[in-house]
Design an enzyme around this catalytic site. Structure first.
Site, PDB file in Angstrom:
ATOM      1  N   GLU B 278     -10.444 -30.866 -45.147  1.00 47.88           N
ATOM      2  CA  GLU B 278      -9.885 -29.521 -45.022  1.00 47.88           C
ATOM      3  C   GLU B 278     -10.629 -28.524 -45.922  1.00 47.88           C
ATOM      4  O   GLU B 278     -10.910 -27.401 -45.515  1.00 47.88           O
ATOM      5  CB  GLU B 278      -8.387 -29.545 -45.367  1.00 47.88           C
ATOM      6  CG  GLU B 278      -7.626 -28.368 -44.812  1.00 47.88           C
ATOM      7  CD  GLU B 278      -6.123 -28.642 -44.715  1.00 47.88           C
ATOM      8  OE1 GLU B 278      -5.741 -29.789 -44.429  1.00 47.88           O
ATOM      9  OE2 GLU B 278      -5.352 -27.714 -44.923  1.00 47.88           O
ATOM     10  N   GLU B 281     -13.774 -27.855 -44.254  1.00 45.95           N
ATOM     11  CA  GLU B 281     -13.546 -26.969 -43.113  1.00 45.95           C
ATOM     12  C   GLU B 281     -13.393 -25.529 -43.591  1.00 45.95           C
ATOM     13  O   GLU B 281     -13.940 -24.597 -42.989  1.00 45.95           O
ATOM     14  CB  GLU B 281     -12.302 -27.415 -42.336  1.00 45.95           C
ATOM     15  CG  GLU B 281     -12.102 -26.639 -41.031  1.00 45.95           C
ATOM     16  CD  GLU B 281     -10.790 -26.989 -40.323  1.00 45.95           C
ATOM     17  OE1 GLU B 281     -10.088 -27.919 -40.766  1.00 45.95           O
ATOM     18  OE2 GLU B 281     -10.480 -26.311 -39.327  1.00 45.95           O
ATOM     19  N   CYS B 298      -0.638 -30.030 -42.080  1.00 50.53           N
ATOM     20  CA  CYS B 298      -0.035 -31.310 -42.476  1.00 50.53           C
ATOM     21  C   CYS B 298       1.400 -31.459 -42.005  1.00 50.53           C
ATOM     22  O   CYS B 298       1.917 -32.556 -41.902  1.00 50.53           O
ATOM     23  CB  CYS B 298      -0.034 -31.442 -43.987  1.00 50.53           C
ATOM     24  SG  CYS B 298      -1.661 -31.302 -44.693  1.00 50.53           S
ATOM     25  N   SER B 318      -5.903 -25.456 -39.255  1.00 51.80           N
ATOM     26  CA  SER B 318      -6.951 -26.426 -39.551  1.00 51.80           C
ATOM     27  C   SER B 318      -6.929 -27.499 -38.466  1.00 51.80           C
ATOM     28  O   SER B 318      -5.873 -27.910 -37.998  1.00 51.80           O
ATOM     29  CB  SER B 318      -6.680 -27.065 -40.905  1.00 51.80           C
ATOM     30  OG  SER B 318      -7.416 -28.257 -41.020  1.00 51.80           O
ATOM     31  N   LYS B 357       7.773 -36.199 -38.436  1.00 50.25           N
ATOM     32  CA  LYS B 357       6.669 -37.164 -38.358  1.00 50.25           C
ATOM     33  C   LYS B 357       6.880 -38.131 -37.203  1.00 50.25           C
ATOM     34  O   LYS B 357       5.933 -38.657 -36.645  1.00 50.25           O
ATOM     35  CB  LYS B 357       6.545 -37.924 -39.675  1.00 50.25           C
ATOM     36  CG  LYS B 357       6.016 -37.081 -40.816  1.00 50.25           C
ATOM     37  CD  LYS B 357       4.502 -36.915 -40.739  1.00 50.25           C
ATOM     38  CE  LYS B 357       4.008 -35.837 -41.693  1.00 50.25           C
ATOM     39  NZ  LYS B 357       2.616 -35.447 -41.428  1.00 50.25           N
ATOM     40  N   GLU B 360       5.559 -36.306 -34.423  1.00 48.43           N
ATOM     41  CA  GLU B 360       4.102 -36.175 -34.533  1.00 48.43           C
ATOM     42  C   GLU B 360       3.389 -37.440 -34.061  1.00 48.43           C
ATOM     43  O   GLU B 360       2.422 -37.367 -33.309  1.00 48.43           O
ATOM     44  CB  GLU B 360       3.705 -35.874 -35.983  1.00 48.43           C
ATOM     45  CG  GLU B 360       2.212 -35.652 -36.160  1.00 48.43           C
ATOM     46  CD  GLU B 360       1.814 -35.490 -37.616  1.00 48.43           C
ATOM     47  OE1 GLU B 360       2.323 -36.226 -38.471  1.00 48.43           O
ATOM     48  OE2 GLU B 360       0.976 -34.615 -37.898  1.00 48.43           O
ATOM     49  N   GLU B 365      -1.823 -36.171 -28.511  1.00 47.18           N
ATOM     50  CA  GLU B 365      -3.079 -35.957 -29.255  1.00 47.18           C
ATOM     51  C   GLU B 365      -3.295 -37.049 -30.289  1.00 47.18           C
ATOM     52  O   GLU B 365      -4.413 -37.252 -30.765  1.00 47.18           O
ATOM     53  CB  GLU B 365      -3.041 -34.617 -30.005  1.00 47.18           C
ATOM     54  CG  GLU B 365      -2.915 -33.375 -29.143  1.00 47.18           C
ATOM     55  CD  GLU B 365      -1.459 -32.970 -28.966  1.00 47.18           C
ATOM     56  OE1 GLU B 365      -0.590 -33.861 -28.985  1.00 47.18           O
ATOM     57  OE2 GLU B 365      -1.199 -31.774 -28.788  1.00 47.18           O
ATOM     58  N   CYS B 502       7.809 -31.308 -48.829  1.00 41.32           N
ATOM     59  CA  CYS B 502       8.257 -32.614 -48.339  1.00 41.32           C
ATOM     60  C   CYS B 502       9.307 -33.242 -49.246  1.00 41.32           C
ATOM     61  O   CYS B 502      10.094 -34.079 -48.799  1.00 41.32           O
ATOM     62  CB  CYS B 502       7.079 -33.571 -48.240  1.00 41.32           C
ATOM     63  SG  CYS B 502       5.670 -32.844 -47.420  1.00 41.32           S
TER      64      CYS B 502
END
Lengths: 160, 573
Positions: B278, B281, B298, B318, B357, B360, B365, B502
């Site tokens: 990151e 990037e 994230c 990102s 999560k 996710e 993807e 988190c």
């Protein structure tokens, strides 16, 4: 099916806020007979309100419908006077005849059923209203026959 | 200061303060169900009623401001009777299945019934029955257990500005549901699980993957691997009755081995890897005129939020996968190759503070060639249950180190668990990438703490950097609206879906107050203070991973394994 065009209605309320929600929903229902999902989402965009909120408000009031009304919109009164005069069995007869629950529309799009609290015609109780026409002092049998007549009428029209 | 009398005792209150807050500060507990700290009172549940001298009716303490000379009584028979009746009425429409309820023992309604001495069923009648909503991969809704306190609705609307749920219908037919009463999976729900944390009953809970994980652990043909997120080691303690803010990292690793995991890895290692990608990037975007400000990726709730509400900012996200998914990807590629195991024989389980999560890891993807990077996600709460189910006493275990090659982390990866941590870790490494030197003082104070929006202006080499950090999506929305309105001074934005990051995720232990969340945050920063290795690029195993497998950050292998793209999502907003 074609979605109702509500842009002209929204155009009458430019820059409107949340206080205009109910008048807008009422205008849409008057013009198109019901509130579809797409319509509710479009109103949300116009007023910058979440869809869940609009759905919440619209379900709070009995006056709003979420399915396209049938060609014959049947309102069965369940107000106090009609109740005393046996409107529950009238409603049961209608449900049995049309095979739909209140708030639904028959699959052929011919009938829709709505339960209302009082139509202000207690002297005629129990009363049923189809497309604005009042049927006074109905009984389950009488009501079933009225519905069957409507259906025959339609079939006859389709035949010729 | 205003003074008033409560049960004959003189109490000082700040002007304008509500009776409830003043009493609580004095240690007088007034029960509530609808009250939420930090939000305007709704006065809906009426459990907090007290007697006020000179008024006939009972008054809700949560919404009534203190006035000079006010005389109230909080424990008269009339007050207690009113509160008990409210609970009895709620119970009259509540299933009697506490023994089978996921919230059993932690249910506020259950506690209220016990505290107020409800010992018999006074009201009988038909109960409203509603179907379970199992449509979401993250959140399970059981509306028949809902007592309509409205806390989930307010959390979703006022903190997260998502409004996936609202009150539907009226009176005895009212319930909490989504737009058009569809499943949660079809709604704008971003799976953050904050609604679960505020729900007083078992009406909201996570979709559990415990059964599947227990089955995998018992399967001798599978290599079952656990990874644990940075925020779990500082919150799991509360699940087993230890003090909030206790770091149980090593004990947890030992416990995961006792439970039967073949390897235990640390997601903070993947956080270090995320930082390498990151920060590279970011430097790449800044030097080549890429889309700025770059936004972190994230937090999966935040990603879905952008896809739905702000699709025009998708190019700003990102392309890095989250640490969980990076870890999953390198486990099933590099690790599988190294150990000569078929990726299909690996069961990859991640222990997360997060319900999103779960969503996710199920995203298309995240399953290249239909092999999911991560197979199952367990929340901190589920891990607590797993330990209890297997009879593993966390407190009694000796600390153990995580496994190689993905067990070693720097503290930069560890502070990912708190709002501002990703930014701090990224700035440390970006500084190194740009200037070739380490920062003098690695602690970046403006990025720390529980504030909803934090900003940083700094110079790295010759580069002026504007950075912003937001946690809680209401705060994220504020930032995005500023960008929409033309704000141009930001290059890098970190967003975490849950307020505080988190450490306060939707999968964390139930019943934590703000102090516990603060303690978790302090535990993370204590680790950062005390350990020597504090920058991601100094992680020797990260260097080895690049040397032996990945090549270089943003290289071709990274591109395939560690990066992804997101797409606009059509849901009723």
């Amino acid at each position: 099916m074609v979605e109702p065009d509500i842009e002209p209605i929204l155009a009458r309320h430019p820059g409107a806020g949340r206080e205009t929600l109910i008048p807008i929903l009422q205008e849409i229902q008057t013009a198109h007979g019901y509130l579809s999902k797409d319509v509710i989402m479009r109103v949300g965009k116009h007023l910058n309100l979440p869809t869940s909120k609009i759905y919440g408000v619209a379900t709070f009031y009995n006056q709003f419908r979420f399915t396209r009304p049938g060609k014959y919109h049947v309102q069965v009164c369940r107000g106090t006077a009609c109740h005393v005069k046996g409107s529950l069995s009238v409603l049961e007869a209608v449900v049995k005849e049309l095979k739909i629950s209140p708030g639904q529309t028959t699959r052929d799009g011919l009938f829709s059923l709505e339960v209302v609290a009082c139509m202000g015609a207690c002297g005629l109780s129990p009363v049923v209203n189809i497309n604005g026409e009042f049927y006074a002092k109905v009984t389950p049998r009488k009501c079933t026959r009225i519905l069957q007549d409507c259906r025959h009428q339609e079939h006859a029209n389709a035949g010729c | 200061m205003t003074t008033f009398l409560a049960d004959g005792r003189e109490i000082a209150a700040k002007p304008g303060e509500t009776i409830l807050l003043a009493l609580r500060r004095e240690g007088i507990h007034v029960p509530t169900l609808c009250h939420m700290d930090g939000l305007a009172p709704s006065g809906a549940c009426r459990l907090c009623v007290v007697e006020v001298e000179g008024t006939g009716n009972l008054v809700t303490a949560c919404s009534c401001p203190v006035s000079e000379g006010l005389k109230i009584r909080t424990r008269t028979p009339r007050v207690l009777e009113a509160r008990r009746t409210i609970v009895e009425l709620l119970l009259s429409n509540h299933p009697d299945d506490c023994l089978y309820c996921p919230r059993g023992g932690k249910c506020e309604l259950q506690h209220l019934a016990m505290d107020l001495g409800v010992r018999q069923r006074l009201y009988r009648g038909a109960k409203s029955k509603r179907e379970l909503d199992v449509s979401s991969p993250s959140i399970l809704r059981d509306p028949s257990k809902c007592i309509l306190c409205g806390r989930c609705v307010r959390m979703c609307e006022e903190y997260q500005t998502v409004s996936a749920v609202d009150f539907i219908a009226r009176g005895s037919r009212a319930f909490v549901g989504t737009a058009f009463n569809a499943g949660l999976n079809l709604s704008s729900c971003i799976n953050c699980g904050q609604c679960i944390l505020v729900c007083p009953t078992g009406a909201l809970s996570e979709r559990s993957s415990l059964d599947a994980v227990v089955a995998a652990l018992a399967d001798p043909t599978k290599l079952v691997i656990a990874q644990h997120a940075p925020a779990v080691s500082v919150s799991l303690a509360e699940e087993v009755g230890l003090k909030p803010g206790t770091d149980v990292d090593g004990k947890m690793v030992a416990a995961l081995r006792r439970v039967g995991f073949d390897r235990v890895f640390d997601t903070s290692f993947a956080a270090d890897l995320t930082i390498m990608e990151e920060a590279s990037e970011l430097v790449h975007r800044v030097t080549t005129g890429g889309v700025l400000p770059m936004m972190t990726s994230c937090s999966p709730g935040w990603i879905k939020f952008v896809e739905q509400f702000y699709p025009e900012f998708i190019p700003n996200l990102s392309t890095c996968k989250s640490p969980q998914q990076m870890m999953g990807a390198i486990i099933k590629s590099f690790f599988a190759q190294r150990e000569n195991i078929e990726p299909g024989n690996i069961v990859s389980v991640s222990i997360m503070p997060c319900t999103a999560k779960k969503f996710e890891c199920a995203r298309p993807e995240m399953q290249p060639n239909h092999v999911p990077d991560v197979d199952y996600v367990l929340t901190t709460r589920e891990l607590g249950q797993l330990l209890r189910m297997f009879g593993v006493n966390l407190a009694a275990l000796e600390a153990e180190a995580a496994d190689t090659p993905f067990g070693e982390r720097t503290t930069a990866g560890k502070i990912f668990g708190a709002s501002g941590g990703v930014m701090e870790a990224a700035v440390r490494t970006a500084y190194y990438l740009i200037t070739g030197q380490e920062m003098g003082d690695l602690k970046i104070q403006p990025l720390r703490g529980m504030k909803g929006i934090k900003e940083l202006r700094t110079t790295i080499g010759t580069l002026d950097v504007g950075a912003a950090v937001a946690s809680g999506l209401g705060n994220a929305r504020q930032l995005l609206d500023q960008l929409r309105a033309g704000r141009k001074d930001l290059q890098f934005i970190e967003i975490m879906t849950c307020p505080g990051g988190c450490i306060n995720g939707g999968g964390q232990p139930i019943g934590a107050d703000l102090e516990s969340v603060r303690a978790r945050m302090q535990a993370l920063y204590k680790i950062d203070r005390d350990e020597p290795r504090r920058v991601s690029h100094a992680n020797p195993w990260i260097t080895r991973l690049y040397d032996e497998f990945l090549g270089k950050p943003l290289g071709e292998k990274s591109h395939h394994l560690l990066h992804t793209h997101y797409h606009k999502r059509e849901v009723p907003l």
